[in-house]
Design a protein around this motif. Structure first.
Motif, short mmCIF file in Angstrom:
data_model
loop_
_atom_site.label_atom_id
_atom_site.label_comp_id
_atom_site.label_asym_id
_atom_site.label_seq_id
_atom_site.Cartn_x
_atom_site.Cartn_y
_atom_site.Cartn_z
N LEU A 42 20.70 92.99 16.99
CA LEU A 42 21.35 91.88 17.68
C LEU A 42 22.78 92.22 18.09
O LEU A 42 23.23 91.80 19.16
CB LEU A 42 21.33 90.63 16.81
N ASP A 43 23.51 92.95 17.26
CA ASP A 43 24.89 93.28 17.61
C ASP A 43 24.96 94.11 18.89
O ASP A 43 25.75 93.83 19.80
CB ASP A 43 25.57 94.03 16.46
N ARG A 50 26.94 90.66 26.84
CA ARG A 50 28.26 90.16 27.19
C ARG A 50 28.90 91.00 28.28
O ARG A 50 29.48 90.47 29.24
CB ARG A 50 29.15 90.13 25.95
N LYS A 51 28.81 92.33 28.16
CA LYS A 51 29.43 93.21 29.15
C LYS A 51 28.77 93.06 30.51
O LYS A 51 29.44 92.95 31.53
CB LYS A 51 29.34 94.66 28.68
N VAL A 57 29.64 88.23 36.59
CA VAL A 57 30.40 87.02 36.92
C VAL A 57 31.68 87.36 37.67
O VAL A 57 32.06 86.69 38.63
CB VAL A 57 30.70 86.22 35.64
N LYS A 58 32.38 88.42 37.23
CA LYS A 58 33.61 88.84 37.93
C LYS A 58 33.30 89.24 39.37
O LYS A 58 34.05 88.91 40.30
CB LYS A 58 34.25 90.01 37.19
#
Length: 393
Positions: A42-43, A50-51, A57-58
């Protein structure tokens, strides 16, 4: 030639470069199971999520700024553009008036349809239903049930008759006939939604789902009768009634939806008419001479009167494609946006959601399959003709 693949076949296997461009790695790397993660770390998974999402999104943020500053101002000057093309704003006062004078007074009806199917060796059954609802408290629900009947040639030889049925069922999913029957079910449902808006509603405004001139209707789904009746209904909707708005809940026209994310809350943009879409469809579909002529006439005479646009009711929700008559596009946009703002987190007309829930309640899978199971039980067949996958659903 490599791997024994004939040159004419190898020339068609062109997807590897596109896969690499889309995913940033070779397909052979993806297919190597030794490169796959063991278990669920999971980590690592969340860090990559996230990355990747942050970068995406950016990028969308930069793209949004370019669309607003460079593309929107050029819409009225596009080739084959029409004067209405451009960006508009709906004020809170207009939304309030739509609520008070139209939506909550029952002057807008919405319709959606549903279908459920059961297919087994002895028989195939399809149920198609549509529901018309409005805030005035009135609603109507209409349904049709289709039974696929298998007919073999009449034969006095029982052995030959059995072989005919075996061959017919073996080839059912290999040929054009079953594909066309699935197209027919979609086409009938899409037609029924538009026909119900015209003949089963008396509201001033009519609201539907998707593109009013849907692919299934302009092609007739391969059926001349469906094409003729569809074009007749659409002509009445476009040239006589005119007060309609259709909203899409699908990720169609993704290029236009990308432009939609550049809209601020309360804005909408008119992009183009449906003529080019209609011409592309008719050009690519295989018609007979008469059916192609009917479709071309409709596209040239009717599609220029329907406009395609995008609206956005919240900065925290996606844009939506909508379609309206060219003479009433501003009021149509106001109605769609006023109904969507009632649930800003979804940003989709509530009336269409209510119509869908009504349709599922009346004609949902559970009730339909319950009737089918009961009929099999009455015929002493129980579950022998149900697949295991079907029973688990």
């Amino acid at each position: 030639m490599s791997g024994g693949i004939p040159p004419e076949v190898e020339a068609e296997l062109f997807g590897d470069d596109e896969y690499r461009a889309a995913f940033g790695e070779d397909l052979s790397f993806t297919l190597d199971l030794d490169k796959w993660s063991t278990g669920l770390d999971l980590d690592v998974v969340m860090d990559r999520f996230r990355k990747e999402i942050a970068n995406a999104v950016k990028k969308e943020g930069r793209l949004r700024a370019i669309v607003r500053s460079e593309i929107f101002p050029r819409l009225p000057g596009r080739q084959q553009a029409f004067p209405e093309a451009g960006i508009y704003e709906v004020t809170p006062e207009e939304v309030s008036l739509i609520h008070e004078r139209l939506l909550f007074r029952g002057k807008v009806d919405a319709v959606t349809g549903s279908s459920a199917s059961h297919d087994s060796l002895p028989i195939g059954i399809s149920q198609i239903g549509v529901a018309v609802v409005g805030y005035g408290g009135t609603s109507g629900a209409f349904s049709q049930r289709l039974f696929r009947k298998e007919m073999s040639s009449r034969s006095t030889d029982p052995m030959q008759e059995a072989m005919d049925y075996i061959n017919m069922r073996q080839n059912r999913f290999r040929g054009r006939k079953d594909t066309m029957s699935r197209l027919a079910r979609r086409g009938i449902r899409t037609y029924a939604e538009r026909a119900a808006l015209l003949s089963k509603s008396s509201a001033e405004w009519r609201m539907g789902l998707g593109n009013p001139c849907a692919h299934e209707l302009l092609s007739g789904s391969g059926y001349m009768s469906l094409l003729e009746l569809s074009l007749r209904v659409l002509r009445r909707l476009i040239h006589e009634h005119k007060k309609f708005v259709f909203v899409s809940d699908a990720l169609q026209d993704r290029g236009f939806l990308t432009m939609g994310f550049a809209l601020d809350a309360g804005e909408y943009v008119i992009l183009e008419t449906l003529q080019s879409d209609g011409e592309e469809l008719v050009e690519g579909w295989q018609y007979g001479d008469r059916s192609k002529r009917l479709a071309w006439d409709f596209v040239r005479q009717s599609c220029p009167h329907v406009v395609k646009g995008l609206f956005r009711v919240s900065d925290h929700s996606p844009p939506r494609l909508f379609y309206a008559h060219r003479e009433h596009f501003h009021e149509a946009a106001c109605i769609a946006m006023a109904d969507s703002i009632l649930r800003p987190e979804r940003a989709f007309p509530m009336l269409l959601d209510v119509a869908e829930m009504s349709c599922r309640s009346a004609f949902g899978d559970d009730g339909f399959l319950g009737l089918v199971h009961d009929a099999y039980a009455q015929a002493d067949a129980n579950l022998q003709y149900f697949s295991e996958r079907g029973m688990r659903r």
